[in-house]
Design a protein around this motif. Structure first.
Motif: not given
Length: 45
Positions: A1-4, A6-9, A14-22
């Motif tokens: 899971m990534v987010g925050g 500095p990051l976007n969808e 591109a990196i293939g994580t399970d989820d993106y959170c704002r």
């Protein structure tokens, strides 16, 4: 899971994580959903 801020969808895809959170609140809810799915439950407490 990534987010925050500095990051976007696009990065998430591109990196293939399970989820993106704002934000952190969204990450908490998403994590709860993943845990419940893993334990075959459907309702978030």
């Amino acid at each position: 899971m990534v987010g925050g801020a500095p990051l976007n969808e696009e990065f998430f895809t591109a990196i293939g994580t399970d989820d993106y959170c704002r934000d952190d609140a969204g990450a908490v809810e998403t994590a709860k959903e993943h845990v419940l799915c893993k334990h075959n439950r459907t309702k978030v407490d």
